[in-house]
Scaffold this motif. Structure first.
Motif, short mmCIF file in Angstrom:
data_model
loop_
_atom_site.label_atom_id
_atom_site.label_comp_id
_atom_site.label_asym_id
_atom_site.label_seq_id
_atom_site.Cartn_x
_atom_site.Cartn_y
_atom_site.Cartn_z
N TYR A 127 0.84 -1.19 0.00
CA TYR A 127 0.00 0.00 0.00
C TYR A 127 0.88 1.24 0.00
O TYR A 127 1.91 1.30 0.68
CB TYR A 127 -0.89 0.03 1.25
CG TYR A 127 -1.75 -1.21 1.37
CD1 TYR A 127 -2.87 -1.38 0.57
CD2 TYR A 127 -1.41 -2.23 2.25
CE1 TYR A 127 -3.65 -2.51 0.65
CE2 TYR A 127 -2.18 -3.38 2.35
CZ TYR A 127 -3.29 -3.53 1.55
OH TYR A 127 -4.05 -4.64 1.64
N ASP B 272 0.57 5.36 0.56
CA ASP B 272 -0.25 6.49 0.99
C ASP B 272 0.17 7.73 0.17
O ASP B 272 1.31 8.15 0.23
CB ASP B 272 -0.06 6.78 2.48
CG ASP B 272 -0.63 5.66 3.34
OD1 ASP B 272 -1.55 4.98 2.87
OD2 ASP B 272 -0.13 5.48 4.47
N ILE B 273 -0.79 8.27 -0.57
CA ILE B 273 -0.50 9.46 -1.37
C ILE B 273 -1.44 10.55 -0.88
O ILE B 273 -2.66 10.40 -0.86
CB ILE B 273 -0.73 9.19 -2.86
CG1 ILE B 273 0.19 8.09 -3.35
CG2 ILE B 273 -0.52 10.47 -3.67
CD1 ILE B 273 -0.03 7.69 -4.78
N ARG B 274 -0.85 11.64 -0.49
CA ARG B 274 -1.65 12.79 -0.04
C ARG B 274 -1.40 13.94 -0.99
O ARG B 274 -0.29 14.29 -1.30
CB ARG B 274 -1.27 13.20 1.37
CG ARG B 274 -1.60 12.11 2.35
CD ARG B 274 -1.28 12.53 3.73
NE ARG B 274 -1.47 11.37 4.61
CZ ARG B 274 -1.53 11.44 5.90
NH1 ARG B 274 -1.37 12.60 6.51
NH2 ARG B 274 -1.73 10.36 6.60
N VAL B 275 -2.49 14.54 -1.45
CA VAL B 275 -2.39 15.64 -2.40
C VAL B 275 -2.51 16.94 -1.68
O VAL B 275 -3.11 17.19 -0.75
CB VAL B 275 -3.47 15.51 -3.48
CG1 VAL B 275 -3.37 16.64 -4.48
CG2 VAL B 275 -3.37 14.17 -4.16
#
Length: 59
Positions: free
Chosen positions: A54, A56-59
């Motif tokens: 997994y 985690d991508i935060r924009v």
């Protein structure tokens, strides 16, 4: 060609062939050890199960 020269020539050829066989034997031993080490390194580099599944991508 006399017998003495023929004997020396055959002895030199035999020595050369024996040296070639000995060198190839050493090369084969080295290749086997290198293969074993590479196999061990590849087995150790197998990632841990679940690691990186997994992101985690935060924009």
């Amino acid at each position: 060609m006399d017998i003495g020269a023929l004997s020396v020539s055959m002895s030199a050829a035999s020595l050369s062939m024996n040296m070639g066989v000995a060198m190839l034997d050493k090369i084969l031993d080295t290749a086997e050890v290198t293969g074993e080490v590479l196999t061990e390194m590849m087995m150790e580099s197998i990632p841990v199960a679940g690691l990186g599944e997994y992101i985690d991508i935060r924009v």
